[in-house]
Write a protein that holds these residues in place. Structure first.
Motif, PDB file in Angstrom:
ATOM      1  N   VAL A   1     -38.410   3.046 -41.607  1.00 29.19           N
ATOM      2  CA  VAL A   1     -38.656   1.921 -40.711  1.00 29.19           C
ATOM      3  C   VAL A   1     -39.503   2.424 -39.545  1.00 29.19           C
ATOM      4  CG1 VAL A   1     -36.551   0.676 -41.333  1.00 29.19           C
ATOM      5  CG2 VAL A   1     -36.513   2.301 -39.429  1.00 29.19           C
ATOM      6  N   ASP A   2     -40.245   1.509 -38.944  1.00 28.42           N
ATOM      7  CA  ASP A   2     -41.086   1.873 -37.809  1.00 28.42           C
ATOM      8  C   ASP A   2     -40.284   1.977 -36.517  1.00 28.42           C
ATOM      9  OD1 ASP A   2     -43.794   1.820 -39.050  1.00 28.42           O
ATOM     10  OD2 ASP A   2     -43.206  -0.237 -39.497  1.00 28.42           O
ATOM     11  N   VAL A   3     -39.261   1.134 -36.400  1.00 24.55           N
ATOM     12  CA  VAL A   3     -38.505   1.084 -35.155  1.00 24.55           C
ATOM     13  C   VAL A   3     -37.121   0.504 -35.438  1.00 24.55           C
ATOM     14  CG1 VAL A   3     -39.386  -1.219 -34.540  1.00 24.55           C
ATOM     15  CG2 VAL A   3     -38.600   0.322 -32.730  1.00 24.55           C
ATOM     16  N   VAL A   4     -36.142   0.976 -34.683  1.00 25.88           N
ATOM     17  CA  VAL A   4     -34.779   0.443 -34.757  1.00 25.88           C
ATOM     18  C   VAL A   4     -34.509  -0.355 -33.485  1.00 25.88           C
ATOM     19  CG1 VAL A   4     -32.318   1.046 -34.764  1.00 25.88           C
ATOM     20  CG2 VAL A   4     -33.918   2.300 -36.222  1.00 25.88           C
ATOM     21  N   PHE A   5     -33.921  -1.527 -33.661  1.00 26.36           N
ATOM     22  CA  PHE A   5     -33.489  -2.332 -32.516  1.00 26.36           C
ATOM     23  C   PHE A   5     -31.966  -2.266 -32.499  1.00 26.36           C
ATOM     24  CE2 PHE A   5     -34.926  -6.323 -30.025  1.00 26.36           C
ATOM     25  CZ  PHE A   5     -34.024  -6.055 -29.016  1.00 26.36           C
ATOM     26  N   PRO A   6     -31.373  -1.385 -31.664  1.00 22.02           N
ATOM     27  CA  PRO A   6     -29.909  -1.292 -31.617  1.00 22.02           C
ATOM     28  C   PRO A   6     -29.338  -2.466 -30.829  1.00 22.02           C
ATOM     29  CG  PRO A   6     -30.991   0.687 -30.713  1.00 22.02           C
ATOM     30  CD  PRO A   6     -31.992  -0.418 -30.761  1.00 22.02           C
ATOM     31  N   LEU A   7     -28.613  -3.327 -31.494  1.00 20.20           N
ATOM     32  CA  LEU A   7     -28.026  -4.501 -30.852  1.00 20.20           C
ATOM     33  C   LEU A   7     -26.530  -4.305 -30.628  1.00 20.20           C
ATOM     34  CD1 LEU A   7     -29.897  -7.196 -32.962  1.00 20.20           C
ATOM     35  CD2 LEU A   7     -30.423  -6.453 -30.639  1.00 20.20           C
ATOM     36  N   LEU A   8     -26.136  -3.058 -30.451  1.00 13.53           N
ATOM     37  CA  LEU A   8     -24.736  -2.710 -30.269  1.00 13.53           C
ATOM     38  C   LEU A   8     -24.354  -2.778 -28.799  1.00 13.53           C
ATOM     39  CD1 LEU A   8     -24.986   0.287 -32.664  1.00 13.53           C
ATOM     40  CD2 LEU A   8     -23.503  -1.668 -33.090  1.00 13.53           C
ATOM     41  N   HIS A   9     -23.153  -3.238 -28.552  1.00 12.15           N
ATOM     42  CA  HIS A   9     -22.612  -3.291 -27.198  1.00 12.15           C
ATOM     43  C   HIS A   9     -21.365  -2.417 -27.131  1.00 12.15           C
ATOM     44  CE1 HIS A   9     -25.337  -6.555 -26.192  1.00 12.15           C
ATOM     45  NE2 HIS A   9     -24.881  -7.265 -27.200  1.00 12.15           N
ATOM     46  N   GLY A  10     -21.229  -1.669 -26.036  1.00  8.22           N
ATOM     47  CA  GLY A  10     -20.016  -0.892 -25.841  1.00  8.22           C
ATOM     48  C   GLY A  10     -20.091   0.500 -26.450  1.00  8.22           C
ATOM     49  N   PRO A  11     -18.944   1.203 -26.485  1.00  4.44           N
ATOM     50  CA  PRO A  11     -18.902   2.570 -27.021  1.00  4.44           C
ATOM     51  C   PRO A  11     -19.316   2.633 -28.485  1.00  4.44           C
ATOM     52  CG  PRO A  11     -16.896   2.052 -25.793  1.00  4.44           C
ATOM     53  CD  PRO A  11     -17.642   0.771 -25.945  1.00  4.44           C
ATOM     54  N   PHE A  12     -19.745   3.816 -28.890  1.00  3.13           N
ATOM     55  CA  PHE A  12     -20.169   4.098 -30.263  1.00  3.13           C
ATOM     56  C   PHE A  12     -21.399   3.279 -30.650  1.00  3.13           C
ATOM     57  CE2 PHE A  12     -15.460   4.301 -30.047  1.00  3.13           C
ATOM     58  CZ  PHE A  12     -15.346   5.676 -30.002  1.00  3.13           C
TER      59      PHE A  12
ATOM     60  N   MET B   1     -24.787   5.090 -17.925  1.00  3.85           N
ATOM     61  CA  MET B   1     -24.626   3.709 -17.481  1.00  3.85           C
ATOM     62  C   MET B   1     -23.492   3.000 -18.210  1.00  3.85           C
ATOM     63  SD  MET B   1     -26.695   3.318 -14.975  1.00  3.85           S
ATOM     64  CE  MET B   1     -26.361   5.049 -14.576  1.00  3.85           C
ATOM     65  N   MET B   2     -23.083   3.521 -19.377  1.00  9.08           N
ATOM     66  CA  MET B   2     -21.931   2.952 -20.078  1.00  9.08           C
ATOM     67  C   MET B   2     -20.636   3.284 -19.353  1.00  9.08           C
ATOM     68  SD  MET B   2     -21.325   1.298 -23.081  1.00  9.08           S
ATOM     69  CE  MET B   2     -20.276   0.196 -22.153  1.00  9.08           C
ATOM     70  N   ASP B   3     -20.613   4.439 -18.695  1.00  6.45           N
ATOM     71  CA  ASP B   3     -19.418   4.910 -17.993  1.00  6.45           C
ATOM     72  C   ASP B   3     -19.501   4.448 -16.536  1.00  6.45           C
ATOM     73  OD1 ASP B   3     -17.621   6.549 -16.441  1.00  6.45           O
ATOM     74  OD2 ASP B   3     -17.501   7.924 -18.138  1.00  6.45           O
ATOM     75  N   LYS B   4     -18.695   3.458 -16.177  1.00  2.00           N
ATOM     76  CA  LYS B   4     -18.804   2.852 -14.848  1.00  2.00           C
ATOM     77  C   LYS B   4     -18.567   3.855 -13.728  1.00  2.00           C
ATOM     78  CE  LYS B   4     -17.460  -1.766 -16.463  1.00  2.00           C
ATOM     79  NZ  LYS B   4     -17.485  -1.401 -17.897  1.00  2.00           N
ATOM     80  N   ALA B   5     -17.739   4.860 -13.960  1.00  2.00           N
ATOM     81  CA  ALA B   5     -17.492   5.867 -12.927  1.00  2.00           C
ATOM     82  C   ALA B   5     -18.731   6.726 -12.714  1.00  2.00           C
ATOM     83  CB  ALA B   5     -16.302   6.730 -13.313  1.00  2.00           C
TER      84      ALA B   5
ATOM     85  N   ALA C   1     -13.365   1.963 -18.300  1.00  3.74           N
ATOM     86  CA  ALA C   1     -14.572   2.587 -17.749  1.00  3.74           C
ATOM     87  C   ALA C   1     -15.770   2.398 -18.659  1.00  3.74           C
ATOM     88  CB  ALA C   1     -14.342   4.072 -17.499  1.00  3.74           C
ATOM     89  N   ARG C   2     -15.527   2.342 -19.984  1.00  2.00           N
ATOM     90  CA  ARG C   2     -16.638   2.318 -20.939  1.00  2.00           C
ATOM     91  C   ARG C   2     -16.486   1.147 -21.897  1.00  2.00           C
ATOM     92  NH1 ARG C   2     -15.308   8.583 -21.766  1.00  2.00           N
ATOM     93  NH2 ARG C   2     -13.277   7.549 -21.634  1.00  2.00           N
ATOM     94  N   ALA C   3     -16.540  -0.048 -21.330  1.00  2.00           N
ATOM     95  CA  ALA C   3     -16.515  -1.270 -22.132  1.00  2.00           C
ATOM     96  C   ALA C   3     -17.356  -2.307 -21.408  1.00  2.00           C
ATOM     97  CB  ALA C   3     -15.086  -1.769 -22.337  1.00  2.00           C
ATOM     98  N   GLY C   4     -17.655  -3.390 -22.090  1.00  2.00           N
ATOM     99  CA  GLY C   4     -18.463  -4.438 -21.492  1.00  2.00           C
ATOM    100  C   GLY C   4     -17.966  -5.806 -21.900  1.00  2.00           C
ATOM    101  N   SER C   5     -18.794  -6.819 -21.618  1.00  2.00           N
ATOM    102  CA  SER C   5     -18.459  -8.213 -21.937  1.00  2.00           C
ATOM    103  C   SER C   5     -17.140  -8.649 -21.300  1.00  2.00           C
ATOM    104  CB  SER C   5     -18.402  -8.442 -23.451  1.00  2.00           C
ATOM    105  OG  SER C   5     -19.658  -8.205 -24.037  1.00  2.00           O
ATOM    106  N   SER C   6     -16.748  -7.968 -20.218  1.00  2.00           N
ATOM    107  CA  SER C   6     -15.515  -8.268 -19.478  1.00  2.00           C
ATOM    108  C   SER C   6     -14.255  -8.100 -20.322  1.00  2.00           C
ATOM    109  CB  SER C   6     -15.566  -9.687 -18.888  1.00  2.00           C
ATOM    110  OG  SER C   6     -16.605  -9.792 -17.944  1.00  2.00           O
TER     111      SER C   6
END
Length: 374
Positions: free
Chosen positions: A107-118, A146-150, A197-202
């Motif tokens: 592939v030419d490019v990957v678009f990572p649409l993952l949110h949060g850890p891993f 930036m994933m780790d709020k601390a 510390a390492r999560a999103g989407s509230s």
């Protein structure tokens, strides 16, 4: 790896993942799948099941939509995808029960649409860097920090940006002396927001207004992450700014501002309010009605935060605008919500870049970026 301009760009959309934001990632993938120009792009949808199994997903947005009563999920029983880890062989390989392995090619490019850890936290970015594969968004360091709020607050404060008062509770501290950890939190006053510390989407966040609720809130956050950040509540309007990396040697670009206001039925802008509520509960305004001087300050700070973190591609920077005009940086999101109704695309639409054009711009930025150290 790149193809002649007359050929479509081969883009792998990677979504799902092991984090608690799995369903949000699927919803993002549904929107991007629907928006991609199929004359311009050849799309390879790759889902990551909740157990970490990589599969070749169907090129169909409908099962991936997040709606009340339906949380989408990657089907881990689909054909397995083996991803490359070598610069000498960057082909995707598919394994299906009872069938010989088959190659999907490069592939030419990957678009990572993952949110949060891993996924959003530098882990996927490191895997792609190993194989010299270009991808949308920030690299390993910015994604992880930036994933780790601390760590994020440490970096922003070191860059001279204002952050609110907070306390970090590590797993070791909590297991060794809960009372001391709770005493440290009480020094912030009430109310506070207790967050993984390492999560999103509230997800996993609790607003605590009485001391009796603190321990339960920390335990709730620890279900998502053993490391917890507790933030003093900051009175002020919730203002956001989208950032796009500059082309070539140009500086980062700041969007029109957006504002989130919880109108009813929620104590704060939580998961339900973000993804499952209507306009009666939450009002998102773009562009936000902010005094010109404050708007200029917020845009400048957003660019400073983007550069201080070493971000690439895109980011959404969240702020509190207080009544006296002071601005506090809340968070930097390296893969913000990315459905057409999410704030990041809405802010860029208000700035003059529509959803499909925004995707094109992010892919172009990724293709321009060299692989390896930069």
């Amino acid at each position: 790896m790149s193809q002649p301009s007359s050929d479509p760009i081969r883009i792998a959309l990677v979504f799902g993942g092991r984090s608690s934001e799995h369903a949000v990632s699927c919803a993002t993938a549904a929107s991007v799948l629907e928006a991609l120009d199929r004359e311009r792009y050849e799309v390879v949808p790759v889902g990551i099941a909740k157990d970490g199994h990589w599969v070749l997903a169907a090129d169909d947005p409908e099962p991936l939509r997040l709606t009340p009563g339906h949380e989408p999920e990657v089907d881990g029983g689909s054909a397995s995808v083996i991803v490359p880890t070598s610069v000498t062989d960057r082909t995707l390989v598919v394994h299906e029960a009872g069938q010989p392995p088959r190659t999907l090619g490069e592939v030419d490019v990957v678009f990572p649409l993952l949110h949060g850890p891993f996924g959003e936290d530098g882990t996927l970015q490191g895997l792609l860097d190993l194989a010299d594969v270009r991808y949308v968004g920030s690299g390993v360091t910015a994604s992880a920090v930036m994933m780790d709020k601390a760590l994020m607050k440490t970096v922003l404060a070191a860059a001279g940006l204002p952050v609110g008062p907070y306390v970090v509770i590590t797993d070791r501290e909590w297991r060794r002396d809960k009372a001391a950890s709770l005493d440290a939190v009480r020094s912030l006053g009430l109310p506070v927001f207790v967050k993984p510390a390492r999560a999103g989407s509230s997800i996993g966040i609790t607003k605590v207004s009485s001391a009796e609720g603190l321990e339960a809130a920390v335990e709730a956050a620890r279900e998502h992450d053993p490391k917890v950040v507790v933030e003093a509540a900051v009175d002020g309007r919730e203002i956001e700014c989208g950032i796009l990396e500059g082309r070539g040697t140009e500086p980062p670009r700041a969007s029109e501002l957006g504002e989130c206001v919880v109108v009813a039925n929620h104590d704060f802008y939580d998961f339900e309010a973000k993804y499952l509520s209507g306009d009666d509960d939450v009002r998102l305004t773009t562009p936000a009605d902010v005094p010109p001087e404050a708007a200029r300050t917020i845009r400048e700070m957003a660019v400073e935060a983007f550069e201080a973190a070493g971000c690439e591609g895109l980011a959404r920077v969240d702020f509190f605008l207080q009544d006296d005009g002071r601005v506090v940086v809340n968070e930097v999101n390296t893969m913000p919500g990315f459905t057409p109704s999410s704030m990041f695309p809405r802010m860029w639409a208000a700035t003059g870049i529509g959803y499909s054009e925004l995707i094109d711009e992010l892919v172009a930025l990724a293709l321009e970026r060299r692989t390896g150290l930069r």
